[in-house]
Design an enzyme around this catalytic site. Structure first.
Site, PDB file in Angstrom:
ATOM      1  N   ASP A  65       0.755  -1.213  -0.028  1.00 42.65           N
ATOM      2  CA  ASP A  65       0.001  -0.054   0.129  1.00 42.65           C
ATOM      3  C   ASP A  65       0.971   1.193   0.050  1.00 42.65           C
ATOM      4  OD1 ASP A  65      -2.785  -0.996  -0.184  1.00 42.65           O
ATOM      5  OD2 ASP A  65      -2.861  -1.192   2.172  1.00 42.65           O
ATOM      6  N   ARG A  90       0.531  -1.784   7.776  1.00 43.57           N
ATOM      7  CA  ARG A  90       1.109  -0.323   6.975  1.00 43.57           C
ATOM      8  C   ARG A  90       2.265   0.251   7.942  1.00 43.57           C
ATOM      9  NH1 ARG A  90      -2.722   3.417   3.706  1.00 43.57           N
ATOM     10  NH2 ARG A  90      -0.618   3.729   2.581  1.00 43.57           N
ATOM     11  N   HIS A 165     -11.157   7.274   5.366  1.00 44.70           N
ATOM     12  CA  HIS A 165     -10.339   8.399   5.241  1.00 44.70           C
ATOM     13  C   HIS A 165     -11.001   9.493   4.873  1.00 44.70           C
ATOM     14  CE1 HIS A 165      -6.470   6.134   4.726  1.00 44.70           C
ATOM     15  NE2 HIS A 165      -6.394   6.451   5.838  1.00 44.70           N
ATOM     16  N   CYS A 259      -4.940   9.744  -2.987  1.00 43.70           N
ATOM     17  CA  CYS A 259      -4.362   8.753  -2.014  1.00 43.70           C
ATOM     18  C   CYS A 259      -3.012   8.641  -2.765  1.00 43.70           C
ATOM     19  CB  CYS A 259      -4.931   7.364  -2.271  1.00 43.70           C
ATOM     20  SG  CYS A 259      -6.649   7.365  -1.489  1.00 43.70           S
TER      21      CYS A 259
HETATM   22  C1  LIG Z   1      -7.762   7.808   0.071  1.00 43.44           C
HETATM   23  N1  LIG Z   1      -6.451   7.692   0.827  1.00 43.44           N
HETATM   24  C2  LIG Z   1      -5.419   8.365   0.850  1.00 43.44           C
HETATM   25  C3  LIG Z   1      -6.726   6.693   1.008  1.00 43.44           C
HETATM   26  N2  LIG Z   1      -7.735   6.944   1.361  1.00 43.44           N
HETATM   27  N3  LIG Z   1      -5.654   5.799   1.038  1.00 43.44           N
HETATM   28  C4  LIG Z   1      -5.778   4.542   0.249  1.00 43.44           C
HETATM   29  C5  LIG Z   1      -5.218   3.635   1.435  1.00 43.44           C
HETATM   30  C6  LIG Z   1      -5.550   2.298   0.975  1.00 43.44           C
HETATM   31  C7  LIG Z   1      -4.905   1.336   1.758  1.00 43.44           C
HETATM   32  N4  LIG Z   1      -5.353  -0.130   1.470  1.00 43.44           N
HETATM   33  C8  LIG Z   1      -5.598   1.405   3.070  1.00 43.44           C
HETATM   34  O1  LIG Z   1      -6.502   1.023   3.528  1.00 43.44           O
HETATM   35  O2  LIG Z   1      -4.980   2.081   3.981  1.00 43.44           O
END
Ligand SMILES: CN(C)C(=N)NCCC[C@H](N)C(=O)O
Length: 266
Positions: A65, A90, A165, A259
Protein backbone atom coordinates in the site's frame (compact mmCIF):
# COMPACT_ATOMS: atom_id res chain seq x y z
CA UNK A 1 3.26 29.12 -12.73
CA UNK A 2 0.27 30.27 -10.72
CA UNK A 3 -1.10 26.88 -9.75
CA UNK A 4 2.16 24.94 -9.45
CA UNK A 5 2.39 22.37 -6.66
CA UNK A 6 5.02 19.97 -5.33
CA UNK A 7 3.89 16.37 -4.87
CA UNK A 8 5.56 13.27 -3.43
CA UNK A 9 4.61 9.97 -5.10
CA UNK A 10 5.61 6.30 -4.81
CA UNK A 11 5.68 4.00 -7.86
CA UNK A 12 3.49 0.92 -7.21
CA UNK A 13 6.18 -1.64 -8.13
CA UNK A 14 5.14 -3.86 -5.20
CA UNK A 15 1.41 -3.05 -5.33
CA UNK A 16 -0.92 -5.94 -4.43
CA UNK A 17 -4.14 -6.62 -2.59
CA UNK A 18 -3.04 -9.34 -0.20
CA UNK A 19 -4.85 -8.30 2.99
CA UNK A 20 -8.14 -6.49 3.67
CA UNK A 21 -8.07 -3.41 5.89
CA UNK A 22 -10.95 -1.57 4.20
CA UNK A 23 -14.16 -2.71 2.46
CA UNK A 24 -12.75 -2.10 -1.04
CA UNK A 25 -10.02 -4.74 -0.65
CA UNK A 26 -10.58 -8.37 -1.73
CA UNK A 27 -7.39 -10.46 -1.37
CA UNK A 28 -8.99 -13.35 -3.26
CA UNK A 29 -9.55 -11.18 -6.35
CA UNK A 30 -6.16 -9.49 -5.85
CA UNK A 31 -4.81 -6.80 -8.19
CA UNK A 32 -2.25 -6.45 -10.95
CA UNK A 33 0.90 -4.43 -10.22
CA UNK A 34 1.76 -3.90 -13.91
CA UNK A 35 -1.66 -2.34 -14.61
CA UNK A 36 -1.35 -0.23 -11.47
CA UNK A 37 2.08 1.04 -12.58
CA UNK A 38 0.73 1.98 -16.02
CA UNK A 39 -2.21 3.90 -14.52
CA UNK A 40 0.03 5.54 -11.91
CA UNK A 41 2.49 6.67 -14.63
CA UNK A 42 -0.39 8.41 -16.38
CA UNK A 43 -1.28 10.22 -13.16
CA UNK A 44 2.35 11.34 -12.69
CA UNK A 45 2.56 12.47 -16.36
CA UNK A 46 -0.67 14.43 -15.87
CA UNK A 47 0.80 16.35 -12.93
CA UNK A 48 4.01 17.10 -14.85
CA UNK A 49 2.07 18.27 -17.90
CA UNK A 50 0.18 20.65 -15.60
CA UNK A 51 3.54 22.11 -14.48
CA UNK A 52 3.62 20.51 -11.04
CA UNK A 53 6.85 19.16 -9.56
CA UNK A 54 6.82 15.46 -8.66
CA UNK A 55 9.37 13.94 -6.26
CA UNK A 56 9.59 10.18 -5.77
CA UNK A 57 10.12 7.98 -2.73
CA UNK A 58 11.49 4.48 -3.36
CA UNK A 59 8.87 1.74 -2.93
CA UNK A 60 9.67 -1.02 -0.43
CA UNK A 61 9.08 -4.70 -1.15
CA UNK A 62 6.51 -6.06 1.33
CA UNK A 63 4.62 -2.75 1.67
CA UNK A 64 1.98 -3.11 -1.08
CA UNK A 65 0.00 0.00 0.00
CA UNK A 66 3.03 2.32 0.00
CA UNK A 67 1.84 3.76 -3.35
CA UNK A 68 -0.73 5.68 -1.30
CA UNK A 69 1.71 8.46 -0.47
CA UNK A 70 -1.00 10.76 0.87
CA UNK A 71 -1.09 8.63 4.00
CA UNK A 72 2.64 9.05 4.64
CA UNK A 73 2.67 12.49 6.32
CA UNK A 74 1.10 15.94 6.49
CA UNK A 75 3.34 18.81 5.38
CA UNK A 76 2.31 22.41 6.08
CA UNK A 77 4.63 25.44 6.04
CA UNK A 78 7.61 23.11 5.56
CA UNK A 79 6.84 21.30 8.84
CA UNK A 80 6.33 17.55 8.55
CA UNK A 81 3.88 15.80 10.86
CA UNK A 82 4.65 12.09 10.42
CA UNK A 83 2.15 9.24 10.12
CA UNK A 84 1.48 6.46 12.61
CA UNK A 85 -0.67 3.86 10.89
CA UNK A 86 -3.72 2.26 12.48
CA UNK A 87 -3.06 -1.18 10.94
CA UNK A 88 0.06 -3.30 11.51
CA UNK A 89 0.23 -4.11 7.77
CA UNK A 90 1.17 -0.48 7.01
CA UNK A 91 3.10 0.40 10.18
CA UNK A 92 6.54 0.45 8.51
CA UNK A 93 5.43 3.11 6.04
CA UNK A 94 5.37 5.88 8.68
CA UNK A 95 9.12 5.76 9.46
CA UNK A 96 9.93 5.24 5.75
CA UNK A 97 8.16 8.46 4.74
CA UNK A 98 9.65 10.36 7.68
CA UNK A 99 13.14 9.23 6.62
CA UNK A 100 12.49 10.58 3.12
CA UNK A 101 11.66 14.00 4.54
CA UNK A 102 14.59 14.19 6.96
CA UNK A 103 16.90 12.95 4.18
CA UNK A 104 15.63 15.67 1.87
CA UNK A 105 16.32 18.63 4.12
CA UNK A 106 13.12 18.90 6.13
CA UNK A 107 14.53 19.63 9.60
CA UNK A 108 11.18 20.25 11.26
CA UNK A 109 9.84 16.69 11.09
CA UNK A 110 7.92 15.14 13.96
CA UNK A 111 7.43 11.46 14.75
CA UNK A 112 3.86 11.42 16.08
CA UNK A 113 2.68 9.93 19.33
CA UNK A 114 -0.92 9.63 18.14
CA UNK A 115 -2.36 7.36 15.45
CA UNK A 116 -2.87 9.26 12.19
CA UNK A 117 -2.72 8.54 8.45
CA UNK A 118 -1.36 11.81 7.12
CA UNK A 119 -3.22 13.55 4.34
CA UNK A 120 -5.65 10.65 4.19
CA UNK A 121 -7.36 12.30 7.15
CA UNK A 122 -5.93 15.86 7.15
CA UNK A 123 -6.90 18.23 4.33
CA UNK A 124 -5.37 21.71 4.31
CA UNK A 125 -7.22 24.88 3.32
CA UNK A 126 -6.03 28.50 3.57
CA UNK A 127 -7.18 29.15 7.14
CA UNK A 128 -7.90 25.74 8.55
CA UNK A 129 -7.05 22.04 8.38
CA UNK A 130 -10.03 19.66 8.14
CA UNK A 131 -9.41 16.39 9.99
CA UNK A 132 -11.29 13.10 9.81
CA UNK A 133 -11.70 10.56 12.57
CA UNK A 134 -13.78 7.44 13.14
CA UNK A 135 -11.85 4.71 11.34
CA UNK A 136 -8.11 5.46 11.18
CA UNK A 137 -6.90 8.76 12.64
CA UNK A 138 -7.41 9.27 16.39
CA UNK A 139 -9.04 12.51 17.50
CA UNK A 140 -6.01 13.02 19.79
CA UNK A 141 -3.89 13.33 16.64
CA UNK A 142 -5.97 16.34 15.60
CA UNK A 143 -4.74 18.17 18.72
CA UNK A 144 -1.18 16.96 18.22
CA UNK A 145 -1.14 18.19 14.61
CA UNK A 146 -2.66 21.55 15.58
CA UNK A 147 0.01 22.08 18.23
CA UNK A 148 2.87 21.09 15.93
CA UNK A 149 1.69 22.94 12.82
CA UNK A 150 0.19 26.00 14.51
CA UNK A 151 -2.93 25.86 12.35
CA UNK A 152 -6.53 25.43 13.54
CA UNK A 153 -7.76 21.87 13.05
CA UNK A 154 -11.49 21.14 12.68
CA UNK A 155 -12.61 17.61 13.54
CA UNK A 156 -15.08 15.81 11.24
CA UNK A 157 -16.64 12.48 12.20
CA UNK A 158 -16.69 9.78 9.50
CA UNK A 159 -19.47 7.20 9.81
CA UNK A 160 -19.40 4.96 6.71
CA UNK A 161 -16.62 2.32 6.54
CA UNK A 162 -16.38 2.66 2.74
CA UNK A 163 -15.22 6.24 3.38
CA UNK A 164 -12.64 5.39 6.01
CA UNK A 165 -10.37 8.37 5.30
CA UNK A 166 -11.50 11.98 5.00
CA UNK A 167 -9.99 12.17 1.51
CA UNK A 168 -12.37 9.48 0.26
CA UNK A 169 -15.34 11.75 1.02
CA UNK A 170 -14.14 15.36 0.58
CA UNK A 171 -11.59 17.35 -1.39
CA UNK A 172 -10.57 21.00 -1.28
CA UNK A 173 -11.42 22.67 -4.59
CA UNK A 174 -9.21 25.59 -3.58
CA UNK A 175 -8.10 27.15 -0.30
CA UNK A 176 -11.64 28.22 0.59
CA UNK A 177 -14.14 25.73 -0.76
CA UNK A 178 -14.65 21.97 -0.90
CA UNK A 179 -16.62 19.18 -2.57
CA UNK A 180 -17.99 16.42 -0.35
CA UNK A 181 -20.41 13.53 0.04
CA UNK A 182 -22.66 14.25 3.06
CA UNK A 183 -23.54 10.58 3.70
CA UNK A 184 -19.97 9.89 4.85
CA UNK A 185 -20.32 12.25 7.83
CA UNK A 186 -22.19 12.28 11.14
CA UNK A 187 -25.17 14.69 11.38
CA UNK A 188 -23.12 17.11 13.50
CA UNK A 189 -20.22 17.12 11.05
CA UNK A 190 -22.64 17.61 8.13
CA UNK A 191 -23.90 20.72 9.92
CA UNK A 192 -20.31 21.95 10.44
CA UNK A 193 -19.61 21.50 6.72
CA UNK A 194 -22.81 23.31 5.71
CA UNK A 195 -21.87 26.16 8.04
CA UNK A 196 -18.26 26.44 6.86
CA UNK A 197 -18.90 25.86 3.15
CA UNK A 198 -22.35 27.14 2.10
CA UNK A 199 -21.23 27.10 -1.55
CA UNK A 200 -19.71 23.58 -1.50
CA UNK A 201 -20.14 21.12 -4.34
CA UNK A 202 -22.31 18.28 -3.03
CA UNK A 203 -21.45 14.90 -4.55
CA UNK A 204 -23.95 12.10 -5.12
CA UNK A 205 -23.70 8.61 -3.63
CA UNK A 206 -22.84 7.28 -7.11
CA UNK A 207 -19.91 9.63 -7.57
CA UNK A 208 -18.66 8.90 -4.04
CA UNK A 209 -18.87 5.15 -4.75
CA UNK A 210 -16.27 5.43 -7.54
CA UNK A 211 -14.01 7.45 -5.21
CA UNK A 212 -14.82 10.62 -7.14
CA UNK A 213 -14.08 12.68 -4.04
CA UNK A 214 -10.53 11.35 -3.93
CA UNK A 215 -9.54 14.13 -6.32
CA UNK A 216 -6.61 16.56 -6.50
CA UNK A 217 -7.26 20.22 -7.26
CA UNK A 218 -4.73 23.04 -7.65
CA UNK A 219 -7.56 25.58 -7.58
CA UNK A 220 -7.93 25.52 -11.36
CA UNK A 221 -7.30 21.95 -12.57
CA UNK A 222 -9.07 19.02 -10.93
CA UNK A 223 -7.62 15.52 -11.46
CA UNK A 224 -10.46 13.10 -10.79
CA UNK A 225 -11.45 9.47 -11.35
CA UNK A 226 -12.96 9.14 -14.85
CA UNK A 227 -16.07 7.33 -13.57
CA UNK A 228 -17.27 10.35 -11.54
CA UNK A 229 -19.26 11.87 -14.41
CA UNK A 230 -21.90 13.90 -12.60
CA UNK A 231 -19.36 15.47 -10.24
CA UNK A 232 -17.08 16.32 -13.17
CA UNK A 233 -19.96 18.12 -14.91
CA UNK A 234 -20.70 20.23 -11.84
CA UNK A 235 -17.02 21.15 -11.43
CA UNK A 236 -16.89 22.19 -15.10
CA UNK A 237 -20.04 24.24 -14.63
CA UNK A 238 -18.17 26.10 -11.90
CA UNK A 239 -15.33 26.97 -14.29
CA UNK A 240 -12.80 24.31 -13.27
CA UNK A 241 -10.67 22.39 -15.76
CA UNK A 242 -11.51 18.74 -15.14
CA UNK A 243 -8.90 16.11 -16.01
CA UNK A 244 -10.25 12.53 -15.77
CA UNK A 245 -7.84 9.70 -14.97
CA UNK A 246 -8.31 5.92 -14.83
CA UNK A 247 -7.01 4.45 -11.56
CA UNK A 248 -9.36 1.46 -11.49
CA UNK A 249 -6.59 -0.97 -10.47
CA UNK A 250 -5.59 1.12 -7.46
CA UNK A 251 -9.24 1.44 -6.45
CA UNK A 252 -9.12 -2.32 -5.71
CA UNK A 253 -7.07 -1.33 -2.64
CA UNK A 254 -9.40 1.58 -1.83
CA UNK A 255 -7.33 4.36 -3.38
CA UNK A 256 -7.64 7.03 -6.07
CA UNK A 257 -5.66 10.02 -7.39
CA UNK A 258 -5.44 11.85 -4.06
CA UNK A 259 -4.29 8.73 -2.21
CA UNK A 260 -1.29 8.55 -4.55
CA UNK A 261 -0.36 12.18 -3.97
CA UNK A 262 1.22 13.79 -0.90
CA UNK A 263 1.41 17.56 -1.23
CA UNK A 264 4.59 19.20 0.05
CA UNK A 265 3.61 22.68 1.24
CA UNK A 266 6.63 24.82 2.08
C1 LIG B 1 -7.83 7.82 0.19
N1 LIG B 1 -6.47 7.70 0.68
C2 LIG B 1 -5.20 8.34 0.73
C3 LIG B 1 -6.52 6.75 1.03
N2 LIG B 1 -7.65 6.79 1.39
N3 LIG B 1 -5.54 5.87 0.97
C4 LIG B 1 -5.66 4.66 0.39
C5 LIG B 1 -5.25 3.65 1.36
C6 LIG B 1 -5.57 2.29 0.89
C7 LIG B 1 -5.04 1.23 1.80
N4 LIG B 1 -5.38 -0.06 1.26
C8 LIG B 1 -5.59 1.34 3.20
O1 LIG B 1 -6.66 0.81 3.47
O2 LIG B 1 -4.94 1.93 4.06
Amino acid sequence: MAHSRHYLMCRPDYFAVEYAINPWMDPVAGADAATAVRQWEQLKDTYEELGHKVSLIDPIDGLPDMVFAANGALVVGGRVYGARFANAERAAEGPAYLRWFTGNGFGAAMEPTETNEGEGDFLTLDEVILAGTGFRTAITAHKEAQEFLGRPVVTLQLVDPRYYHLDTALFPIDGRNVAYYPGAFSPGSQAVLRHMFPDAVIASADDAAVLGLNAVSDGHNVVINVEAGELALELKRRGLNVIPVDLSELRKAGGGPKCCTLEIRV
